[in-house]
Motif scaffolding. Structure first.
Motif, PDB file in Angstrom:
ATOM      1  N   ASP A 121       0.826  -1.211   0.000  1.00  0.00           N
ATOM      2  CA  ASP A 121       0.000   0.000   0.000  1.00  0.00           C
ATOM      3  C   ASP A 121       0.861   1.262   0.000  1.00  0.00           C
ATOM      4  O   ASP A 121       0.572   2.230  -0.718  1.00  0.00           O
ATOM      5  CB  ASP A 121      -0.924   0.005   1.210  1.00  0.00           C
ATOM      6  CG  ASP A 121      -1.988  -1.091   1.144  1.00  0.00           C
ATOM      7  OD1 ASP A 121      -2.103  -1.747   0.085  1.00  0.00           O
ATOM      8  OD2 ASP A 121      -2.677  -1.302   2.163  1.00  0.00           O
ATOM      9  N   VAL A 122       1.910   1.273   0.817  1.00  0.00           N
ATOM     10  CA  VAL A 122       2.786   2.444   0.890  1.00  0.00           C
ATOM     11  C   VAL A 122       3.517   2.651  -0.435  1.00  0.00           C
ATOM     12  O   VAL A 122       3.634   3.789  -0.930  1.00  0.00           O
ATOM     13  CB  VAL A 122       3.787   2.296   2.054  1.00  0.00           C
ATOM     14  CG1 VAL A 122       4.871   3.375   1.983  1.00  0.00           C
ATOM     15  CG2 VAL A 122       3.064   2.370   3.392  1.00  0.00           C
ATOM     16  N   ILE A 145      -7.019   4.779  12.691  1.00  0.00           N
ATOM     17  CA  ILE A 145      -7.642   3.684  11.962  1.00  0.00           C
ATOM     18  C   ILE A 145      -7.149   2.334  12.478  1.00  0.00           C
ATOM     19  O   ILE A 145      -6.097   2.227  13.109  1.00  0.00           O
ATOM     20  CB  ILE A 145      -7.399   3.797  10.441  1.00  0.00           C
ATOM     21  CG1 ILE A 145      -5.917   3.645  10.097  1.00  0.00           C
ATOM     22  CG2 ILE A 145      -7.924   5.128   9.917  1.00  0.00           C
ATOM     23  CD1 ILE A 145      -5.646   3.611   8.594  1.00  0.00           C
ATOM     24  N   ASP A 146      -7.925   1.318  12.175  1.00  0.00           N
ATOM     25  CA  ASP A 146      -7.662  -0.041  12.647  1.00  0.00           C
ATOM     26  C   ASP A 146      -6.657  -0.727  11.729  1.00  0.00           C
ATOM     27  O   ASP A 146      -6.997  -1.124  10.605  1.00  0.00           O
ATOM     28  CB  ASP A 146      -8.980  -0.820  12.693  1.00  0.00           C
ATOM     29  CG  ASP A 146      -8.863  -2.139  13.437  1.00  0.00           C
ATOM     30  OD1 ASP A 146      -7.725  -2.596  13.669  1.00  0.00           O
ATOM     31  OD2 ASP A 146      -9.918  -2.706  13.794  1.00  0.00           O
ATOM     32  N   ALA A 190      -5.850  -1.026   5.205  1.00  0.00           N
ATOM     33  CA  ALA A 190      -6.547   0.043   5.922  1.00  0.00           C
ATOM     34  C   ALA A 190      -6.136   1.427   5.416  1.00  0.00           C
ATOM     35  O   ALA A 190      -6.981   2.326   5.302  1.00  0.00           O
ATOM     36  CB  ALA A 190      -6.282  -0.074   7.425  1.00  0.00           C
ATOM     37  N   VAL A 191      -4.858   1.614   5.120  1.00  0.00           N
ATOM     38  CA  VAL A 191      -4.377   2.936   4.699  1.00  0.00           C
ATOM     39  C   VAL A 191      -4.981   3.337   3.352  1.00  0.00           C
ATOM     40  O   VAL A 191      -5.456   4.472   3.179  1.00  0.00           O
ATOM     41  CB  VAL A 191      -2.839   2.958   4.637  1.00  0.00           C
ATOM     42  CG1 VAL A 191      -2.342   4.270   4.036  1.00  0.00           C
ATOM     43  CG2 VAL A 191      -2.241   2.762   6.027  1.00  0.00           C
ATOM     44  N   LEU A 192      -5.000   2.403   2.407  1.00  0.00           N
ATOM     45  CA  LEU A 192      -5.575   2.718   1.097  1.00  0.00           C
ATOM     46  C   LEU A 192      -7.073   2.967   1.189  1.00  0.00           C
ATOM     47  O   LEU A 192      -7.603   3.876   0.534  1.00  0.00           O
ATOM     48  CB  LEU A 192      -5.315   1.576   0.105  1.00  0.00           C
ATOM     49  CG  LEU A 192      -3.885   1.396  -0.397  1.00  0.00           C
ATOM     50  CD1 LEU A 192      -3.854   0.379  -1.528  1.00  0.00           C
ATOM     51  CD2 LEU A 192      -3.269   2.712  -0.853  1.00  0.00           C
ATOM     52  N   VAL A 193      -7.763   2.182   1.993  1.00  0.00           N
ATOM     53  CA  VAL A 193      -9.202   2.372   2.162  1.00  0.00           C
ATOM     54  C   VAL A 193      -9.482   3.759   2.730  1.00  0.00           C
ATOM     55  O   VAL A 193     -10.403   4.458   2.291  1.00  0.00           O
ATOM     56  CB  VAL A 193      -9.801   1.278   3.079  1.00  0.00           C
ATOM     57  CG1 VAL A 193     -11.256   1.580   3.414  1.00  0.00           C
ATOM     58  CG2 VAL A 193      -9.695  -0.095   2.408  1.00  0.00           C
TER      59      VAL A 193
END
Length: 298
Positions: free
Chosen positions: A51-52, A273-274, A280-283
């Motif tokens: 994601d990063v 965030i969870d 989770a980061v992209l969402v």
């Protein structure tokens, strides 16, 4: 294998929903505090790295600040040294500080760097000592126990707070298309090393960089009210009210305080965030709904 019509429609919907966010955040800086389950579960670790790297590829500038409390505790235990905590903070004598530097600045930091690089990124690991990034002062705390003298100062050893941030080295890396990965270790005017809460470091770095977003990964769904309902879309004044009435208390206070200070100091939004949720980061970044708790300026 080709997609079904239903699958193709879903993929198209996701890409279409993400488009305005990709445009809005291109060239913007996002500071992410990486910790909790996302740092220990193998699948979540790989997902976080992908994601990063994707964020960087689409033009967002991620800056990672990481913790490592469980890893520090594990090595201390292997060395036969017990971990001692006061008000949730690790008492850090000189010997423990050596272990903290070894784990945070070495083992954990380089594992994250390696993970990002293996997934196509170009990450560089730092501690607050590099480029004089984090200047620290000793943290002094007073006892919370009403039976103790309130004027007494508890010595936590090499536990510090941020005095100042010089992001020159971070700016150089970001503009050189690298992903900075920062261990929360600062150095004092006395030349000593200090262990600093990673949430606080992430917040201060976000402030100085005037980041678009501060994202704090946790092991809970987000900030909850007294009935256990998720709270989101909060203004800074509403967060102040929740702290005053005791809804936000205990271990959440430093995290919320870091997010609150960052937003009050110019960061556009902060998100708690969870990290147990895959991607989770992209969402949070690229969908309409997002997840967790969002704090915005009034």
């Amino acid at each position: 294998m080709s997609l079904t019509a239903t699958d193709a429609k879903q993929v198209a919907h996701v890409l279409s929903e993400a488009m305005p966010y990709l445009q809005r955040f291109r060239g913007k800086t996002v500071v992410i505090k990486y910790g909790g389950n996302a740092m220990v579960d193998a699948d979540l670790k790989r997902g976080f790295a992908r994601d990063v790297v994707m964020m960087k590829l689409v033009g967002v500038n991620p800056v990672i600040v990481h913790g490592g409390g469980p890893q520090i505790a594990s090595l201390l235990k292997r060395l036969g040294k017990e971990s001692e905590f006061i008000q949730g903070m690790r008492v850090t004598d000189a010997e423990t500080m050596d272990v903290v530097e070894m784990v945070l600045g070495g083992l954990v930091n380089k594992e994250i760097v390696n993970l990002l690089n293996r997934h196509g990124g170009s990450a560089v690991g730092l501690t607050g000592k590099d480029g004089d990034l984090i200047r620290a002062t000793k943290l002094h705390v007073k006892p919370h126990d009403p039976g103790l003298d309130a004027s007494e100062i508890i010595d936590l050893g090499h536990v510090g707070k941020v005095e100042s941030i010089d992001t020159s080295v971070v700016d150089m890396l970001v503009h050189g298309n690298f992903i900075p990965v920062i261990a929360p270790i600062g150095v004092g005017a006395d030349g000593l090393s200090y262990n600093i809460n990673a949430d606080l470091v992430a917040g201060k770095i976000a402030e100085v960089l005037q980041a678009e977003k501060l994202i704090l990964l946790t092991n809970i769904e987000g900030l909850q009210d007294k009935e256990g309902n998720l709270l989101t879309g909060l203004s800074t004044s509403r967060v102040d009210e929740l702290i005053a009435d005791g809804t936000i208390h205990g271990g959440m206070l430093p995290k919320i305080g870091s997010a609150l200070d960052a937003v009050k100091s110019g960061v556009n939004t902060a998100h708690i965030i969870d990290g147990r949720v895959p991607h989770a980061v992209l969402v949070e970044l690229f969908t309409d709904e997002g997840i967790g708790t969002l704090i915005r300026r009034n």
